[in-house]
Design an enzyme around this catalytic site. Structure first.
Site, PDB file in Angstrom:
ATOM      1  N   SER A 193      65.517   3.921 -22.870  1.00  0.00           N
ATOM      2  CA  SER A 193      66.165   4.439 -21.660  1.00  0.00           C
ATOM      3  C   SER A 193      65.122   5.005 -20.709  1.00  0.00           C
ATOM      4  O   SER A 193      64.060   5.472 -21.137  1.00  0.00           O
ATOM      5  CB  SER A 193      67.170   5.538 -22.021  1.00  0.00           C
ATOM      6  OG  SER A 193      67.624   6.224 -20.878  1.00  0.00           O
ATOM      7  N   TYR A 206      69.751  13.102 -26.638  1.00  0.00           N
ATOM      8  CA  TYR A 206      69.750  11.676 -26.314  1.00  0.00           C
ATOM      9  C   TYR A 206      68.365  11.216 -25.878  1.00  0.00           C
ATOM     10  O   TYR A 206      67.844  10.204 -26.366  1.00  0.00           O
ATOM     11  CB  TYR A 206      70.772  11.410 -25.210  1.00  0.00           C
ATOM     12  CG  TYR A 206      70.799   9.993 -24.686  1.00  0.00           C
ATOM     13  CD1 TYR A 206      71.489   8.997 -25.371  1.00  0.00           C
ATOM     14  CD2 TYR A 206      70.149   9.654 -23.503  1.00  0.00           C
ATOM     15  CE1 TYR A 206      71.529   7.692 -24.884  1.00  0.00           C
ATOM     16  CE2 TYR A 206      70.177   8.359 -23.015  1.00  0.00           C
ATOM     17  CZ  TYR A 206      70.873   7.384 -23.707  1.00  0.00           C
ATOM     18  OH  TYR A 206      70.902   6.102 -23.217  1.00  0.00           O
TER      19      TYR A 206
END
Length: 302
Positions: A193, A206
């Protein structure tokens, strides 16, 4: 953010989503993974060009393939000639739709429901893929969890463990299960990400898992290069999928989601899927340990 609750995992279901063995329990936070069918507007998964046979005869296993980026990758891989194993957690309607999409491209598809954070499920899913589709050439680790908290001290131990269990333990488990079936020319693609590179103040756990995924990708590429197995990653920016609207971001932030990137909008899953195709096929035969960045123009290092 809603309280953590406990649901039954569909891990014990058969490949067509019908009730099978007794279900095991798992932690499930908020509404994730969320139904793509409930999003408005709907994410765009449709491949944008005719296939050219770049994956003819290949078998791909894609985790989190029921919706979002995973669905778009499954659709594009099928258009390019691959049979696809569609792994998902509990959104059976979305997974059935992805299966229809793959089959409409003239390819075989199986649906396998379960929790990638459970090593035994990963082993069974890989074995079912090999037994049913005849092998395994491409592993796409894509399933993920994302839960927001404004303060680091508010992240519960349960949430922390669950996020790491899905986002990084699951990647390890899938690779361990797939490794005996992968051969020279096979490819592993991991979804990291943009948050790994630029940080995200309300996505601490995350973002940490995405950093771990990137390091895992680079190290695994060196571990497997002598066997002719390439390992690369894709680091999407803000993409319109169920992940953020169903608990991954505060609800008040959703109307502005993705507007802070240079292109001024969130990306669509079918704008990300070609990065996975490139890394899966022989077009990227001289690449391993690398990360592609479909992120709307944000310049990041590495």
């Amino acid at each position: 953010m809603s309280d953590t609750d406990t649901l039954a995992s569909p891990e014990g279901r058969t490949s067509d989503g019908a009730p099978g063995d007794p279900l095991i329990e798992q932690v499930h936070v908020d509404d994730q993974p969320g139904h793509e069918s409930e999003l408005d507007p709907k994410p765009e998964w449709q491949p944008r060009y005719p296939g050219s046979g770049r994956l003819n005869g290949k078998v791909a296993l894609i985790t989190g393939a029921d919706s979002g980026i995973g669905r778009a990758v499954a659709a594009l891989f099928a258009r390019e000639g691959a049979d696809v194993a569609i792994l998902h957690l509990c959104e059976h309607d979305d997974a059935a739709k992805t299966k229809e999409i793959v089959e409409a491209e003239g390819r075989r598809a199986i649906v396998i429901a379960g929790d990638v954070g459970d090593k035994s499920f990963c082993e069974r899913a890989v074995q079912e893929t090999v037994d049913t589709l005849g092998g395994l050439d491409i592993l796409v680790n894509n399933a993920g969890e994302q839960h927001w908290e404004k303060q680091v001290e508010d992240i519960s131990e349960e949430q922390l463990r669950r996020t790491f269990q899905t986002n990084i333990f699951g990647y390890f488990f899938m690779v361990q299960a797939a490794r005996p079936h992968l051969k020279e020319g096979s490819a592993i693609i991991n979804t990291t990400s943009v948050t790994m590179y630029k940080g995200a103040p309300i996505l601490l756990d995350y973002s940490a898992t995405k950093g771990a995924i990137t390091a895992f990708t680079r190290s695994l590429s060196q571990n497997l290069v002598e066997h002719g197995i390439r390992v690369n990653g894709v680091a999407p920016g803000p993409i319109w999928t169920p992940l953020n609207p169903f608990g991954g971001q505060p609800k008040e932030k959703i109307p502005e989601f993705g507007k802070d990137v240079p292109m001024g909008r969130p990306g669509q899953p079918n704008e990300v899927a070609p990065s996975f195709l490139f890394l899966a096929c022989d077009d990227s035969s001289y690449m391993t340990g690398q990360v592609l960045h479909p992120n709307g123009g944000e310049v990041v290092a590495g």
